[in-house]
Design a protein around this motif. Structure first.
Motif, PDB file in Angstrom:
ATOM      1  N   ARG A   4       0.831  -1.204   0.000  1.00  6.51           N
ATOM      2  CA  ARG A   4       0.000   0.000   0.000  1.00  6.51           C
ATOM      3  C   ARG A   4       0.870   1.260   0.000  1.00  6.51           C
ATOM      4  O   ARG A   4       0.547   2.244  -0.676  1.00  6.51           O
ATOM      5  CB  ARG A   4      -0.933   0.016   1.214  1.00  6.51           C
ATOM      6  CG  ARG A   4      -1.807   1.275   1.280  1.00  6.51           C
ATOM      7  CD  ARG A   4      -2.737   1.222   2.477  1.00  6.51           C
ATOM      8  NE  ARG A   4      -3.800   0.255   2.284  1.00  6.51           N
ATOM      9  CZ  ARG A   4      -4.949   0.538   1.690  1.00  6.51           C
ATOM     10  NH1 ARG A   4      -5.176   1.750   1.220  1.00  6.51           N
ATOM     11  NH2 ARG A   4      -5.875  -0.384   1.557  1.00  6.51           N
ATOM     12  N   THR A   8       0.821   4.086  -2.833  1.00  4.04           N
ATOM     13  CA  THR A   8       0.561   5.482  -2.459  1.00  4.04           C
ATOM     14  C   THR A   8       1.638   6.393  -3.023  1.00  4.04           C
ATOM     15  O   THR A   8       1.350   7.476  -3.548  1.00  4.04           O
ATOM     16  CB  THR A   8       0.510   5.614  -0.928  1.00  4.04           C
ATOM     17  OG1 THR A   8      -0.568   4.828  -0.412  1.00  4.04           O
ATOM     18  CG2 THR A   8       0.306   7.069  -0.515  1.00  4.04           C
ATOM     19  N   ASN A 181      -5.905   3.241  -3.167  1.00  2.00           N
ATOM     20  CA  ASN A 181      -4.760   2.983  -2.286  1.00  2.00           C
ATOM     21  C   ASN A 181      -4.464   4.066  -1.253  1.00  2.00           C
ATOM     22  O   ASN A 181      -3.813   3.769  -0.250  1.00  2.00           O
ATOM     23  CB  ASN A 181      -3.495   2.788  -3.141  1.00  2.00           C
ATOM     24  CG  ASN A 181      -3.617   1.629  -4.105  1.00  2.00           C
ATOM     25  OD1 ASN A 181      -3.631   0.472  -3.705  1.00  2.00           O
ATOM     26  ND2 ASN A 181      -3.727   1.943  -5.391  1.00  2.00           N
ATOM     27  N   GLN A 183      -5.237   6.317   1.810  1.00  2.00           N
ATOM     28  CA  GLN A 183      -6.184   6.286   2.929  1.00  2.00           C
ATOM     29  C   GLN A 183      -6.975   7.586   2.979  1.00  2.00           C
ATOM     30  O   GLN A 183      -6.402   8.678   2.956  1.00  2.00           O
ATOM     31  CB  GLN A 183      -5.414   6.122   4.259  1.00  2.00           C
ATOM     32  CG  GLN A 183      -4.785   4.751   4.429  1.00  2.00           C
ATOM     33  CD  GLN A 183      -5.806   3.717   4.874  1.00  2.00           C
ATOM     34  OE1 GLN A 183      -7.009   3.966   4.881  1.00  2.00           O
ATOM     35  NE2 GLN A 183      -5.334   2.531   5.244  1.00  2.00           N
TER      36      GLN A 183
END
Length: 455
Positions: A4, A8, A181, A183
């Motif tokens: 992740r 990102t 991806n 948050q």
């Protein structure tokens, strides 16, 4: 760095690459766009200034909007706006529509750039954060370097409109990756004050000054309208300062930063040096194509040594600045850039690349390598810790503003053709050299030798 985290980072790099590419690729396309849309020198200046104006004025507000409404939301919003504006640019039937769409691109870039970096700041910690930001910065330099080459090839092979349509698949991929991806962060209804009056005054004030300077450097020179525009823009910028003073720490440009003479000197140095550099990045491709007969691809490739040398040499010189202090480097760097500009006086009607252009670009790259890393270090050291983010963001905005003002002053040069263009170019690089020398002198205001490690 987990999966992740990697995705990102890819998302943020891809998003910011849109802004980095478009800040350089249009420079190569100016002659082709001018011929296609019958644009005069003022129109060509606004193609650059129309993008830099909102980016300069709204960059700090874009970061605040991310803090208030969510960084992912503002990143996606910025990408969507940038993509839609790119479509309008590619379909623009006339110059006025293209300039308006470029303005919208600048707003989108002002939203996505600070939030792409802020997302990295909250996603990673410690050493991984530094590595991620380093990759983000390196990727930005690489895309900024490759943009003119890609843009030149698209222009030569297809049309100048393709330099805008190429943004669509990149933006689509960035939006998809961001939604999958990155948050999401919570919506903060209170606690963060948005400086809308400051943003409006800065945008309109800079716009009026830019419009006046473009008119002044045109064939008509000083006119009543130009004088009124300059006075109005100056008044609005003064009101902006008053507004920022009243808002205190909630201002997008906290005036407490300017209580440090170090920060004042570094801000002046940034404005002058990046103003001169911005002129170079617009003028040199234009001269190569119009006066030298280069293709758009060749003109784009001609600029490649500048970012490559900067990427290779700058980290090493940044390390030396950490050992010996930043002040000396900030005096030497702009002076070496000035020498590079003076070397461009050797560029003649034939515009020989290896003997005339490359040595000058190499000297300018060396001078910027002396300056970039030490300047960043000195900016952080010139203010207290709670203002480091504001100082960094403001310094970035000042660099863009320098490029905006520098571009606005190029009217007389862009109006010429052939041998007259070369002579006007020589006059412009002499002025740029003097500006760089003044920038180096501004480093004398820096009293603290920041970054120096005790021996």
């Amino acid at each position: 760095m987990n999966r992740r985290g990697i995705l990102t980072l890819v998302t943020c790099v891809l998003a910011s690459s849109l802004a980095f590419i478009d800040s350089s690729v249009v420079n190569v396309g100016l002659p082709a766009i001018g011929r296609s849309l019958d644009a005069d020198h003022a129109g060509l200046q606004w193609l650059i200034g129309g993008y830099l104006l909102p980016l300069s004025a709204l960059l700090l507000l874009g970061g605040s909007l991310g803090d208030r409404f969510g960084r992912r939301r503002m990143l996606v919003l910025g990408i969507v706006l940038f993509a839609l504006a790119s479509v309008v640019c590619g379909l623009a039937p006339n110059l006025q529509t293209l300039i308006a769409a470029r303005f919208a691109q600048g707003i989108g870039a002002a939203f996505l750039m600070p939030n792409s970096l802020a997302i990295l700041g909250v996603t990673f910690e410690g050493e991984r954060r530094g590595r991620a930001i380093g990759i983000w910065a390196a990727a930005g330099a690489a895309t900024g370097a490759g943009g003119p080459i890609l843009g030149g090839w698209l222009i030569d092979s297809f049309s100048w409109r393709m330099i805008f349509f190429i943004n669509i698949p990149l933006a689509s991929a960035a939006i998809y990756l961001a939604l999958r991806n990155v948050q999401p962060d919570p919506l903060r209804v209170g606690g963060i004050s948005l400086d809308w009056p400051g943003a409006l005054l800065a945008t309109v004030g800079l716009g009026a000054v830019t419009w006046a300077l473009i008119g002044v450097t045109g064939p008509e020179g000083w006119t009543t309208e130009g004088v009124i525009g300059l006075l109005l823009g100056t008044l609005l910028l003064l009101l902006f300062v008053v507004c920022e003073r009243r808002k205190g720490e909630a201002a997008m440009m906290p005036l407490t930063l300017f209580g440090s003479s170090d920060f004042v000197g570094l801000t002046l140095l940034t404005f002058l040096l990046y103003g001169a550099l911005g002129c170079l990045l617009v003028l040199l491709p234009y001269v190569l194509i119009v006066a030298g007969g280069y293709s758009s691809t060749q003109a784009g490739a001609a600029l490649l040594p500048l970012p490559l040398l900067l990427a290779v040499v700058s980290p090493w010189l940044g390390g030396l600045a950490g050992r010996f202090g930043t002040r000396l480097f900030l005096i030497i760097g702009p002076s070496v850039v000035a020498a590079g500009f003076l070397l461009m006086l050797r560029i003649g009607a034939d515009v020989g690349y290896w003997t005339q252009v490359l040595p000058a670009l190499g000297m300018i790259a060396l001078g910027m390598s002396f300056t970039v890393a030490p300047l960043t270090t000195a900016i952080f050291a010139s203010v207290d810790k709670k203002h480091t983010g504001s100082a960094s963001g403001l310094n970035n905005a000042i660099a863009r503003t320098g490029g905006l003002v520098g571009t606005a002053l190029l009217g007389q040069v862009l109006a010429y053709q052939g041998a007259s263009l070369t002579r006007a170019f020589h006059g412009a690089v002499m002025v740029a050299a003097c500006v760089c020398l003044v920038a180096g002198a501004c480093a004398l205001l820096v009293h603290s030798d920041s970054g120096r490690r005790p021996g």
